[in-house]
Design an enzyme around this catalytic site. Structure first.
Site, mmCIF file in Angstrom:
data_model
loop_
_atom_site.group_PDB
_atom_site.id
_atom_site.type_symbol
_atom_site.label_atom_id
_atom_site.label_comp_id
_atom_site.label_asym_id
_atom_site.label_seq_id
_atom_site.Cartn_x
_atom_site.Cartn_y
_atom_site.Cartn_z
ATOM 1 N NE ARG A 152 -3.409 -2.333 2.883
ATOM 2 C CZ ARG A 152 -3.052 -3.452 3.497
ATOM 3 N NH1 ARG A 152 -1.813 -3.567 3.991
ATOM 4 N NH2 ARG A 152 -3.891 -4.462 3.627
ATOM 5 C CE LYS A 176 -5.996 -1.162 5.216
ATOM 6 N NZ LYS A 176 -7.341 -1.429 4.652
ATOM 7 C CG HIS A 252 -5.094 0.632 -3.820
ATOM 8 N ND1 HIS A 252 -4.313 0.715 -2.682
ATOM 9 C CD2 HIS A 252 -6.056 -0.291 -3.538
ATOM 10 C CE1 HIS A 252 -4.793 -0.105 -1.757
ATOM 11 N NE2 HIS A 252 -5.830 -0.732 -2.255
ATOM 12 N NE ARG A 255 -3.101 -3.554 -1.530
ATOM 13 C CZ ARG A 255 -2.509 -4.290 -0.586
ATOM 14 N NH1 ARG A 255 -1.204 -4.345 -0.525
ATOM 15 N NH2 ARG A 255 -3.226 -4.981 0.282
#
Length: 307
Positions: A152, A176, A252, A255
């Site tokens: 990310r 996260k 993103h 990703r």
């Protein structure tokens, strides 16, 4: 109610160790709910709110008001999830006996397939930064690393120099919930990183001693740590330079491209889950949908009765 909100935010910060970005979103959502219950007057004062009198109907009225304001379903669902966590915390602290948000159904969301580039498009995109300039070397390293690791953008900007293991071509990523994972990267990303590190010192010297962060891997032109917004602007700028690449490319997108290309090449879904740092396999399984075209291609080539 305000004191309960602040106590909950402290719990998230010091006990759950959530990121600043997540903490900011929780604060925004809870203060918006508070403002719905007790709007501030011209002096900024609010009437007191007893959290024990908040029920599922109150929460539904709040969500309905958001719907009237044409808020996205994903935004409304996030705010409901925030309220569930908040009231769950109050139940844990024995302020409430029951979580009123648990009686409210989450809005049904449309599952959008992630946007990704083809392998050829990615290769053209990665070649765009000018290798003869300091910022070009930095940008090439950023693009190569995003695509090589699938990390990310928030994870990328938080990288420190000592997170990179150049010998083993791997990097320590903080995801996260501050969960750490080790992610490998390829030779091209290594070469781009080494080229950037050769000029990184020039960027570092642009910052004053007070602002300088010698640990940060990626720096802006002022010599301080890059932000997620800055990386987004960098990628948007390069997207405009290439006419045959979709204009709405984001960090993103790289990703998603990384995950899709790995799956198309036969990578195990569990391995992709670990690489991306997904807590649940169901999050990673969305890439099985975007790979349907590849599945049909393989079938057409391999099955005796395909043609």
């Amino acid at each position: 109610m305000h004191e309960y909100i602040e106590a909950f935010l402290d719990h998230l910060k010091y006990e759950r160790n959530v990121s600043e970005h997540t903490l900011r979103n929780y604060r925004i959502d809870l203060l918006q709910f508070y403002d719905h219950l007790a709007p501030a007057d011209e002096q900024g004062n609010r009437r007191p709110v007893d959290v024990r009198r908040i029920d599922h109907i109150t929460i539904r009225e709040f969500l309905a008001a958001l719907h009237v304001k044409r808020k996205k379903k994903s935004s409304i669902a996030r705010k409901l999830a925030t309220l569930r966590s908040f009231f769950k915390y109050l139940c844990r602290e024995q302020v409430l006996e029951m979580n009123p948000a648990s009686l409210v159904a989450t809005p049904r969301l449309e599952r959008k397939l992630p946007k990704f580039l083809s392998v050829e498009e990615v290769f053209r995109f990665l070649e765009l930064p000018d290798p003869d300039t300091v910022l070009g070397k930095r940008d090439r390293a950023i693009l190569e690393l995003l695509y090589a690791t699938g990390m990310r953008v928030s994870e990328l900007v938080n990288l420190n120099l000592d997170d990179v293991d150049f010998k083993n071509r791997s990097i320590r990523v903080r995801g996260k919930g501050r969960r750490e994972r080790i992610v490998p990267f390829g030779r091209k990303a290594l070469e781009a990183l080494e080229a950037y590190l050769g000029v990184r010192g020039q960027l570092l010297l642009q910052a004053s001693e007070e602002e300088r962060d010698p640990r940060a891997l990626f720096l802006n032109y002022q010599g301080t740590r890059l932000t997620t917004r800055s990386v987004g602007r960098i990628i948007a700028r390069y997207a405009k330079m290439c006419a045959d690449i979709p204009p709405k490319i984001s960090p993103h997108s790289l990703r998603h491209s990384c995950a899709t290309h790995l799956l198309n090449a036969g990578a195990d879904l569990r391995a992709i889950q670990e690489l991306l740092g997904h807590a649940r396999l169901t999050t990673t399984q969305i890439y099985t949908h975007v790979s349907a075209e590849k599945l049909i291609e393989v079938y057409d080539k391999a099955h005796p009765k395909a043609r």
